[in-house]
Design a protein around this motif. Structure first.
Motif, mmCIF file in Angstrom:
data_model
loop_
_atom_site.group_PDB
_atom_site.id
_atom_site.type_symbol
_atom_site.label_atom_id
_atom_site.label_comp_id
_atom_site.label_asym_id
_atom_site.label_seq_id
_atom_site.Cartn_x
_atom_site.Cartn_y
_atom_site.Cartn_z
ATOM 1 N N GLU A 3 75.957 25.938 28.969
ATOM 2 C CA GLU A 3 76.381 24.542 29.023
ATOM 3 C C GLU A 3 77.821 24.405 28.538
ATOM 4 O O GLU A 3 78.567 23.578 29.034
ATOM 5 C CB GLU A 3 75.430 23.690 28.178
ATOM 6 N N LEU A 4 78.212 25.191 27.543
ATOM 7 C CA LEU A 4 79.584 25.170 27.050
ATOM 8 C C LEU A 4 80.415 26.124 27.898
ATOM 9 O O LEU A 4 80.588 27.287 27.566
ATOM 10 C CB LEU A 4 79.640 25.567 25.574
ATOM 11 N N ARG A 5 80.931 25.616 28.984
ATOM 12 C CA ARG A 5 81.679 26.437 29.928
ATOM 13 C C ARG A 5 82.818 25.603 30.494
ATOM 14 O O ARG A 5 82.656 24.421 30.762
ATOM 15 C CB ARG A 5 80.733 26.875 31.040
ATOM 16 N N MET A 6 83.964 26.213 30.655
ATOM 17 C CA MET A 6 85.083 25.507 31.270
ATOM 18 C C MET A 6 84.708 25.018 32.661
ATOM 19 O O MET A 6 83.887 25.630 33.339
ATOM 20 C CB MET A 6 86.289 26.426 31.375
ATOM 21 N N LYS A 7 85.354 23.918 33.039
ATOM 22 C CA LYS A 7 85.104 23.328 34.357
ATOM 23 C C LYS A 7 86.442 22.989 34.998
ATOM 24 O O LYS A 7 87.374 22.583 34.314
ATOM 25 C CB LYS A 7 84.270 22.054 34.230
ATOM 26 N N MET A 8 86.518 23.140 36.303
ATOM 27 C CA MET A 8 87.702 22.756 37.065
ATOM 28 C C MET A 8 87.417 21.390 37.681
ATOM 29 O O MET A 8 86.362 21.206 38.304
ATOM 30 C CB MET A 8 87.982 23.762 38.165
ATOM 31 N N VAL A 9 88.346 20.451 37.530
ATOM 32 C CA VAL A 9 88.184 19.100 38.054
ATOM 33 C C VAL A 9 89.350 18.799 38.988
ATOM 34 O O VAL A 9 90.514 18.891 38.570
ATOM 35 C CB VAL A 9 88.153 18.051 36.914
ATOM 36 N N ASP A 65 82.079 9.683 42.570
ATOM 37 C CA ASP A 65 82.732 8.685 43.410
ATOM 38 C C ASP A 65 84.048 8.192 42.823
ATOM 39 O O ASP A 65 84.880 7.657 43.550
ATOM 40 C CB ASP A 65 81.810 7.495 43.652
ATOM 41 N N SER A 66 84.229 8.357 41.500
ATOM 42 C CA SER A 66 85.450 7.878 40.857
ATOM 43 C C SER A 66 85.631 8.580 39.512
ATOM 44 O O SER A 66 84.692 9.183 38.978
ATOM 45 C CB SER A 66 85.374 6.369 40.622
ATOM 46 N N TRP A 67 86.836 8.448 38.966
ATOM 47 C CA TRP A 67 87.118 8.991 37.642
ATOM 48 C C TRP A 67 86.231 8.307 36.606
ATOM 49 O O TRP A 67 85.706 8.955 35.703
ATOM 50 C CB TRP A 67 88.607 8.794 37.312
ATOM 51 N N GLN A 68 86.027 7.010 36.750
ATOM 52 C CA GLN A 68 85.193 6.276 35.800
ATOM 53 C C GLN A 68 83.744 6.753 35.835
ATOM 54 O O GLN A 68 83.106 6.856 34.783
ATOM 55 C CB GLN A 68 85.285 4.766 36.064
ATOM 56 N N SER A 69 83.226 7.041 37.018
ATOM 57 C CA SER A 69 81.844 7.534 37.084
ATOM 58 C C SER A 69 81.750 8.932 36.472
ATOM 59 O O SER A 69 80.753 9.261 35.817
ATOM 60 C CB SER A 69 81.294 7.496 38.509
ATOM 61 N N PHE A 70 82.775 9.738 36.640
ATOM 62 C CA PHE A 70 82.826 11.057 35.982
ATOM 63 C C PHE A 70 82.789 10.882 34.464
ATOM 64 O O PHE A 70 81.983 11.514 33.779
ATOM 65 C CB PHE A 70 84.081 11.817 36.426
ATOM 66 N N LEU A 71 83.666 10.014 33.936
ATOM 67 C CA LEU A 71 83.710 9.794 32.486
ATOM 68 C C LEU A 71 82.385 9.248 31.968
ATOM 69 O O LEU A 71 81.904 9.671 30.915
ATOM 70 C CB LEU A 71 84.838 8.825 32.124
ATOM 71 N N GLY A 72 81.794 8.319 32.701
ATOM 72 C CA GLY A 72 80.531 7.728 32.283
ATOM 73 C C GLY A 72 79.391 8.728 32.246
ATOM 74 O O GLY A 72 78.546 8.676 31.353
ATOM 75 N N ASP A 73 79.380 9.643 33.192
ATOM 76 C CA ASP A 73 78.306 10.638 33.255
ATOM 77 C C ASP A 73 78.526 11.779 32.272
ATOM 78 O O ASP A 73 77.618 12.159 31.542
ATOM 79 C CB ASP A 73 78.197 11.190 34.677
ATOM 80 N N ARG A 74 79.713 12.332 32.250
ATOM 81 C CA ARG A 74 79.984 13.519 31.430
ATOM 82 C C ARG A 74 80.330 13.205 29.982
ATOM 83 O O ARG A 74 80.107 14.035 29.105
ATOM 84 C CB ARG A 74 81.114 14.345 32.065
ATOM 85 N N LYS A 75 80.987 12.061 29.766
ATOM 86 C CA LYS A 75 81.411 11.665 28.420
ATOM 87 C C LYS A 75 82.177 12.793 27.707
ATOM 88 O O LYS A 75 81.846 13.170 26.581
ATOM 89 C CB LYS A 75 80.225 11.211 27.581
ATOM 90 N N PRO A 76 83.219 13.324 28.358
ATOM 91 C CA PRO A 76 83.957 14.418 27.716
ATOM 92 C C PRO A 76 84.736 13.907 26.507
ATOM 93 O O PRO A 76 85.245 12.780 26.504
ATOM 94 C CB PRO A 76 84.928 14.870 28.818
ATOM 95 N N SER A 77 84.811 14.720 25.479
ATOM 96 C CA SER A 77 85.648 14.341 24.342
ATOM 97 C C SER A 77 87.107 14.458 24.770
ATOM 98 O O SER A 77 87.450 15.230 25.677
ATOM 99 C CB SER A 77 85.366 15.238 23.138
ATOM 100 N N ARG A 78 87.951 13.699 24.146
ATOM 101 C CA ARG A 78 89.382 13.724 24.444
ATOM 102 C C ARG A 78 89.931 15.145 24.312
ATOM 103 O O ARG A 78 90.755 15.584 25.102
ATOM 104 C CB ARG A 78 90.091 12.773 23.488
ATOM 105 N N GLN A 98 89.253 24.796 24.586
ATOM 106 C CA GLN A 98 87.921 24.744 24.013
ATOM 107 C C GLN A 98 86.892 25.289 25.009
ATOM 108 O O GLN A 98 87.117 25.262 26.218
ATOM 109 C CB GLN A 98 87.578 23.301 23.632
ATOM 110 N N PRO A 99 85.755 25.763 24.513
ATOM 111 C CA PRO A 99 84.738 26.319 25.422
ATOM 112 C C PRO A 99 84.243 25.323 26.476
ATOM 113 O O PRO A 99 83.854 25.718 27.559
ATOM 114 C CB PRO A 99 83.595 26.717 24.485
#
Length: 157
Positions: A3-9, A65-78, A98-99
């Motif tokens: 689960e703690l793995r880098m992601k490309m966006v 569908d949008s940056w906001q939906s990404f933020l809402g679902d993933r809730k990444p820390s700053r 970070q991992p």
């Protein structure tokens, strides 16, 4: 996959060959590829599959569908968000990735929207270009360079 793995966006990618090539890199490194709509192409296009060769079917792909939906679902820390733009104040060599990093890239013609970057100046990084005749680098090349640098810092090498 941990689960703690880098992601490309990729935010609103426009060129299918770049998305396909980045997808192939994600397969090679066992990373998730996150695509933020709208796209400048269809994921069904042959050019996406051609750039990803026969690996596209193995891409761990998530779409929003949008940056906001990404933020809402993933809730990444700053601190887990790393944005890459040619005008970033720091180079991509600077951060201690970070991992659970989200490596975020904008579209080929315009980069990341100002609304996404608002208040994130300390989270925006660039790749050095020593010759001023070069205005920008290919997105797939930048993403590959970034992810290998980020992984190098994770592996301590």
């Amino acid at each position: 996959m941990s689960e703690l793995r880098m992601k490309m966006v990729l935010v609103t990618p426009e060129i299918p060959y770049n998305t396909g090539a980045i997808g192939r890199t994600c397969v090679a490194l066992d990373l998730e590829l996150i695509l933020i709509k709208p796209y400048g192409f269809s994921l069904d296009e042959k050019s996406v599959r051609r750039a990803g060769t026969d690996y596209w079917k193995h891409v761990n792909l998530t779409e929003y569908d949008s940056w906001q939906s990404f933020l809402g679902d993933r809730k990444p820390s700053r601190d887990d968000l790393y944005f890459f733009e040619e005008h970033g104040a720091q180079t991509f060599y600077t951060p201690d990735y970070q991992p659970n990093s989200y490596l975020v890239f904008g579209c080929e013609s315009a980069g990341l929207p100002p609304a996404i970057l608002d208040g994130m100046n300390d989270r925006v990084f660039n790749l050095p270009m020593l010759d001023t005749r070069v205005r920008s680098l290919n997105l797939a090349n930048v993403a590959t360079a970034v992810v290998y640098q980020a992984m190098r810092t994770q592996l301590g090498g």
